[in-house]
Design a protein around this motif. Structure first.
Motif, PDB file in Angstrom:
ATOM      1  N   ALA A 199      -5.486   3.690   2.343  1.00 16.82           N
ATOM      2  CA  ALA A 199      -6.482   2.668   2.689  1.00 16.82           C
ATOM      3  C   ALA A 199      -6.569   1.609   1.591  1.00 16.82           C
ATOM      4  CB  ALA A 199      -7.847   3.326   2.909  1.00 16.82           C
ATOM      5  N   SER A 200      -6.609   2.056   0.336  1.00 19.24           N
ATOM      6  CA  SER A 200      -6.727   1.112  -0.781  1.00 19.24           C
ATOM      7  C   SER A 200      -5.478   0.248  -0.916  1.00 19.24           C
ATOM      8  CB  SER A 200      -6.986   1.859  -2.092  1.00 19.24           C
ATOM      9  OG  SER A 200      -8.266   2.429  -2.078  1.00 19.24           O
ATOM     10  N   ALA A 201      -4.318   0.872  -0.727  1.00 21.34           N
ATOM     11  CA  ALA A 201      -3.068   0.117  -0.841  1.00 21.34           C
ATOM     12  C   ALA A 201      -3.008  -0.967   0.231  1.00 21.34           C
ATOM     13  CB  ALA A 201      -1.873   1.058  -0.722  1.00 21.34           C
ATOM     14  N   ALA A 202      -3.294  -0.578   1.489  1.00 20.00           N
ATOM     15  CA  ALA A 202      -3.226  -1.542   2.587  1.00 20.00           C
ATOM     16  C   ALA A 202      -4.237  -2.668   2.382  1.00 20.00           C
ATOM     17  CB  ALA A 202      -3.484  -0.828   3.919  1.00 20.00           C
ATOM     18  N   ALA A 203      -5.482  -2.298   2.055  1.00 21.94           N
ATOM     19  CA  ALA A 203      -6.533  -3.310   1.902  1.00 21.94           C
ATOM     20  C   ALA A 203      -6.243  -4.241   0.727  1.00 21.94           C
ATOM     21  CB  ALA A 203      -7.889  -2.633   1.721  1.00 21.94           C
ATOM     22  N   SER A 204      -5.737  -3.680  -0.382  1.00 16.84           N
ATOM     23  CA  SER A 204      -5.497  -4.528  -1.549  1.00 16.84           C
ATOM     24  C   SER A 204      -4.331  -5.481  -1.308  1.00 16.84           C
ATOM     25  CB  SER A 204      -5.252  -3.672  -2.800  1.00 16.84           C
ATOM     26  OG  SER A 204      -4.020  -2.997  -2.711  1.00 16.84           O
ATOM     27  N   ILE A 205      -3.325  -5.016  -0.583  1.00 18.94           N
ATOM     28  CA  ILE A 205      -2.178  -5.893  -0.291  1.00 18.94           C
ATOM     29  C   ILE A 205      -2.594  -7.022   0.652  1.00 18.94           C
ATOM     30  CG2 ILE A 205       0.035  -6.000   0.941  1.00 18.94           C
ATOM     31  CD1 ILE A 205       0.627  -3.201  -0.291  1.00 18.94           C
ATOM     32  N   ILE A 206      -3.370  -6.671   1.689  1.00 22.23           N
ATOM     33  CA  ILE A 206      -3.850  -7.703   2.624  1.00 22.23           C
ATOM     34  C   ILE A 206      -4.743  -8.711   1.875  1.00 22.23           C
ATOM     35  CG2 ILE A 206      -5.335  -8.129   4.628  1.00 22.23           C
ATOM     36  CD1 ILE A 206      -4.360  -5.348   5.671  1.00 22.23           C
ATOM     37  N   ALA A 207      -5.645  -8.188   1.048  1.00 24.64           N
ATOM     38  CA  ALA A 207      -6.556  -9.069   0.312  1.00 24.64           C
ATOM     39  C   ALA A 207      -5.782  -9.938  -0.683  1.00 24.64           C
ATOM     40  CB  ALA A 207      -7.608  -8.240  -0.414  1.00 24.64           C
TER      41      ALA A 207
ATOM     42  N   PRO B  44     -11.053   7.093  -8.592  1.00 25.77           N
ATOM     43  CA  PRO B  44      -9.799   6.934  -9.363  1.00 25.77           C
ATOM     44  C   PRO B  44      -8.626   6.519  -8.479  1.00 25.77           C
ATOM     45  CG  PRO B  44     -10.812   9.080  -9.814  1.00 25.77           C
ATOM     46  CD  PRO B  44     -11.631   8.439  -8.742  1.00 25.77           C
ATOM     47  N   ALA B  45      -8.414   7.255  -7.376  1.00 27.40           N
ATOM     48  CA  ALA B  45      -7.286   6.934  -6.502  1.00 27.40           C
ATOM     49  C   ALA B  45      -7.460   5.551  -5.892  1.00 27.40           C
ATOM     50  CB  ALA B  45      -7.159   7.990  -5.404  1.00 27.40           C
ATOM     51  N   ALA B  46      -8.685   5.209  -5.496  1.00 29.41           N
ATOM     52  CA  ALA B  46      -8.925   3.938  -4.818  1.00 29.41           C
ATOM     53  C   ALA B  46      -8.671   2.747  -5.741  1.00 29.41           C
ATOM     54  CB  ALA B  46     -10.356   3.893  -4.276  1.00 29.41           C
ATOM     55  N   VAL B  47      -9.249   2.772  -6.938  1.00 29.52           N
ATOM     56  CA  VAL B  47      -9.130   1.607  -7.829  1.00 29.52           C
ATOM     57  C   VAL B  47      -7.727   1.499  -8.410  1.00 29.52           C
ATOM     58  CG1 VAL B  47     -10.087   0.385  -9.802  1.00 29.52           C
ATOM     59  CG2 VAL B  47     -11.572   1.821  -8.411  1.00 29.52           C
ATOM     60  N   LEU B  48      -7.189   2.609  -8.914  1.00 29.55           N
ATOM     61  CA  LEU B  48      -5.884   2.553  -9.581  1.00 29.55           C
ATOM     62  C   LEU B  48      -4.788   2.136  -8.606  1.00 29.55           C
ATOM     63  CD1 LEU B  48      -6.357   5.754 -11.735  1.00 29.55           C
ATOM     64  CD2 LEU B  48      -6.275   3.415 -12.581  1.00 29.55           C
ATOM     65  N   THR B  49      -4.947   2.529  -7.332  1.00 23.65           N
ATOM     66  CA  THR B  49      -3.959   2.134  -6.323  1.00 23.65           C
ATOM     67  C   THR B  49      -3.886   0.609  -6.188  1.00 23.65           C
ATOM     68  OG1 THR B  49      -4.259   4.178  -5.075  1.00 23.65           O
ATOM     69  CG2 THR B  49      -3.336   2.306  -3.877  1.00 23.65           C
ATOM     70  N   THR B  50      -5.046  -0.042  -6.254  1.00 27.71           N
ATOM     71  CA  THR B  50      -5.049  -1.505  -6.093  1.00 27.71           C
ATOM     72  C   THR B  50      -4.365  -2.207  -7.265  1.00 27.71           C
ATOM     73  OG1 THR B  50      -7.140  -1.903  -7.250  1.00 27.71           O
ATOM     74  CG2 THR B  50      -7.279  -1.327  -4.919  1.00 27.71           C
ATOM     75  N   LEU B  51      -4.227  -1.515  -8.395  1.00 27.27           N
ATOM     76  CA  LEU B  51      -3.556  -2.113  -9.552  1.00 27.27           C
ATOM     77  C   LEU B  51      -2.038  -1.968  -9.429  1.00 27.27           C
ATOM     78  CD1 LEU B  51      -5.899  -0.798 -12.415  1.00 27.27           C
ATOM     79  CD2 LEU B  51      -6.014  -2.974 -11.186  1.00 27.27           C
ATOM     80  N   VAL B  52      -1.594  -1.074  -8.519  1.00 25.57           N
ATOM     81  CA  VAL B  52      -0.161  -0.829  -8.360  1.00 25.57           C
ATOM     82  C   VAL B  52       0.394  -1.505  -7.110  1.00 25.57           C
ATOM     83  CG1 VAL B  52       1.621   0.952  -8.205  1.00 25.57           C
ATOM     84  CG2 VAL B  52      -0.476   1.423  -9.474  1.00 25.57           C
ATOM     85  N   ALA B  53      -0.336  -1.377  -5.978  1.00 28.41           N
ATOM     86  CA  ALA B  53       0.219  -1.731  -4.664  1.00 28.41           C
ATOM     87  C   ALA B  53       0.782  -3.160  -4.573  1.00 28.41           C
ATOM     88  CB  ALA B  53      -0.824  -1.493  -3.577  1.00 28.41           C
ATOM     89  N   PRO B  54       0.025  -4.205  -4.930  1.00 26.28           N
ATOM     90  CA  PRO B  54       0.591  -5.557  -4.811  1.00 26.28           C
ATOM     91  C   PRO B  54       1.806  -5.749  -5.720  1.00 26.28           C
ATOM     92  CG  PRO B  54      -1.795  -5.651  -5.046  1.00 26.28           C
ATOM     93  CD  PRO B  54      -1.379  -4.237  -5.359  1.00 26.28           C
ATOM     94  N   ALA B  55       1.796  -5.112  -6.888  1.00 24.54           N
ATOM     95  CA  ALA B  55       2.927  -5.225  -7.816  1.00 24.54           C
ATOM     96  C   ALA B  55       4.171  -4.573  -7.224  1.00 24.54           C
ATOM     97  CB  ALA B  55       2.578  -4.579  -9.157  1.00 24.54           C
ATOM     98  N   VAL B  56       3.989  -3.453  -6.521  1.00 22.36           N
ATOM     99  CA  VAL B  56       5.123  -2.764  -5.901  1.00 22.36           C
ATOM    100  C   VAL B  56       5.742  -3.637  -4.817  1.00 22.36           C
ATOM    101  CG1 VAL B  56       5.793  -0.785  -4.493  1.00 22.36           C
ATOM    102  CG2 VAL B  56       4.168  -0.485  -6.356  1.00 22.36           C
ATOM    103  N   LEU B  57       4.882  -4.268  -4.016  1.00 15.85           N
ATOM    104  CA  LEU B  57       5.356  -5.079  -2.913  1.00 15.85           C
ATOM    105  C   LEU B  57       6.149  -6.290  -3.397  1.00 15.85           C
ATOM    106  CD1 LEU B  57       4.764  -4.378   0.013  1.00 15.85           C
ATOM    107  CD2 LEU B  57       3.235  -6.352   0.086  1.00 15.85           C
ATOM    108  N   GLY B  58       5.723  -6.847  -4.520  1.00 13.75           N
ATOM    109  CA  GLY B  58       6.386  -8.046  -5.028  1.00 13.75           C
ATOM    110  C   GLY B  58       7.570  -7.740  -5.923  1.00 13.75           C
ATOM    111  N   ALA B  59       7.913  -6.453  -6.080  1.00 11.81           N
ATOM    112  CA  ALA B  59       8.953  -6.061  -7.025  1.00 11.81           C
ATOM    113  C   ALA B  59      10.339  -6.044  -6.386  1.00 11.81           C
ATOM    114  CB  ALA B  59       8.626  -4.688  -7.599  1.00 11.81           C
ATOM    115  N   GLY B  60      11.356  -5.802  -7.225  1.00 11.02           N
ATOM    116  CA  GLY B  60      12.737  -5.723  -6.762  1.00 11.02           C
ATOM    117  C   GLY B  60      13.307  -4.341  -7.005  1.00 11.02           C
ATOM    118  N   PRO B  61      14.639  -4.171  -6.807  1.00  9.77           N
ATOM    119  CA  PRO B  61      15.295  -2.858  -6.917  1.00  9.77           C
ATOM    120  C   PRO B  61      15.073  -2.176  -8.274  1.00  9.77           C
ATOM    121  CG  PRO B  61      16.839  -4.565  -6.179  1.00  9.77           C
ATOM    122  CD  PRO B  61      15.549  -5.253  -6.436  1.00  9.77           C
TER     123      PRO B  61
END
Lengths: 242, 98
Positions: A199-207, B44-61
């Protein structure tokens, strides 16, 4: 006398246990402290001001944002608001860790909250979950080296910033995501871990794509926390199963 | 005092408020509702995930390789082993794929 010596060495052991856990954080944050100092001076801060900002705010991402806006001559109140926005996630850390350290003397708590960073929260919370006590001495051992190195390296970056080599080849820009991924995975045995992460990953990416940074952090975090709140508590391992 | 100093001071106060604020709000309640407790446990899981997820999406191989190795090592090793393994893979991979 003997008992005193024993309890002193126990406390010392706790401190060094904390220091040991702080080492990855010290390594991962070093490039950012130096980079911050260099960028700060580049954007018109004096060495002393760069040093002061690290010592007083002690929040890497918010300092970078503040410096960036300062360099673009944004209104001061807007810079402060942006720092607040970037750091807003700490409200959740504060509420979470408060349950573990509420028994400390007031001054120790005040100091404890001052050094409440992302890794400080995650590592302390992980210790509490594993059933070990989160004592002030251990907590200080974990946080103090990170703080001291952060402040000193910021000053060094401000003085010697121009000499930084190719940061991309050294992987500096991606060290923190690696470290944070490790922290996320460290909590994987918790109930509801996967749904919350998803949920956090999806929401943070969309945001991130729509509202933009830094709000994706608060929005994404809220999504994960709300999911845990909305689902019946027994899913979170709280209370009895029906 | 310079404007810069006041920006730093106000920023420091704003930051400290975020670090102590959650506790001040929560501690006003005698009992924590199970749903609130469930929410706090998810922090912990909720906040720390947001620090990783966008970086993972914008990353390369190179970055993805580092993250995969990090994840694999974290299944067995400690925090330091995981971090060093991930960093080593990242630096080596970037020599090849930039």
């Amino acid at each position: 006398m003997a008992a005193e010596a024993i309890s002193e060495s126990r406390a010392g052991g706790d401190f060094w246990d904390g220091v040991r856990l702080s080492m990855p954080v010290v390594v991962a944050s070093a490039p950012f402290a130096i980079l911050f100092g260099a960028i700060a001076v580049d954007n018109g801060f004096s060495v002393l001001e760069a040093f002061l900002m690290s010592a007083m705010i002690y929040g890497g991402a918010s300092q970078m944002v503040g410096i960036e806006l300062f360099g673009q001559h944004v209104a001061p109140w807007l810079i402060v608001l942006s720092i607040f926005a970037v750091n807003f996630r700490h409200v959740l850390y504060s509420a979470g860790i408060g349950r573990r350290i509420a028994h400390w003397p007031l001054l120790q708590q005040a100091a404890g909250y001052f050094i409440l960073t992302d890794p400080q929260f995650a590592v302390a919370e992980a210790r509490a979950v594993s059933g070990k006590p989160v004592g002030f001495v251990w907590y200080l051992g974990l946080g103090l080296p990170v703080y001291v190195f952060w402040v000193i390296e910021s000053g060094l970056g401000a003085v010697f910033g121009k000499m930084i080599p190719d940061t991309h080849a050294l992987g500096i820009d991606f060290l923190l995501p690696i470290y944070f991924l490790g922290l996320v995975l460290g909590f994987r045995k918790r109930p509801l871990w996967l749904p919350v992460v998803a949920a956090s990953a999806a929401a943070s990416i969309i945001a991130y794509r729509t509202v933009g940074s830094p709000w994706h952090v608060s929005i994404g975090a809220l999504a994960g926390v709300l999911l845990a709140v909305i689902l019946p508590p027994h899913h979170s391992g709280i209370g009895e199963r029906p | 005092m310079s404007t810069t100093f006041w920006i730093i001071l106000a920023g420091a106060i704003a930051t400290y408020l975020t670090r102590i604020g959650g506790h001040l709000v929560i501690s006003r309640f005698e009992n924590i509702h199970p749903r609130v407790e469930a929410g706090l446990n998810a922090v912990p899981a909720a906040v720390l995930t947001t620090l990783v997820a966008p970086a993972v999406l914008g990353a390369g191989p190179a970055e993805w390789a580092a993250l995969i190795v990090t994840a694999l090592v974290s299944l067995r090793g400690g925090l330091m082993a995981m971090f060093l393994a991930g960093a080593a893979v990242l630096i080596i991979a970037r020599q090849f794929v930039g």
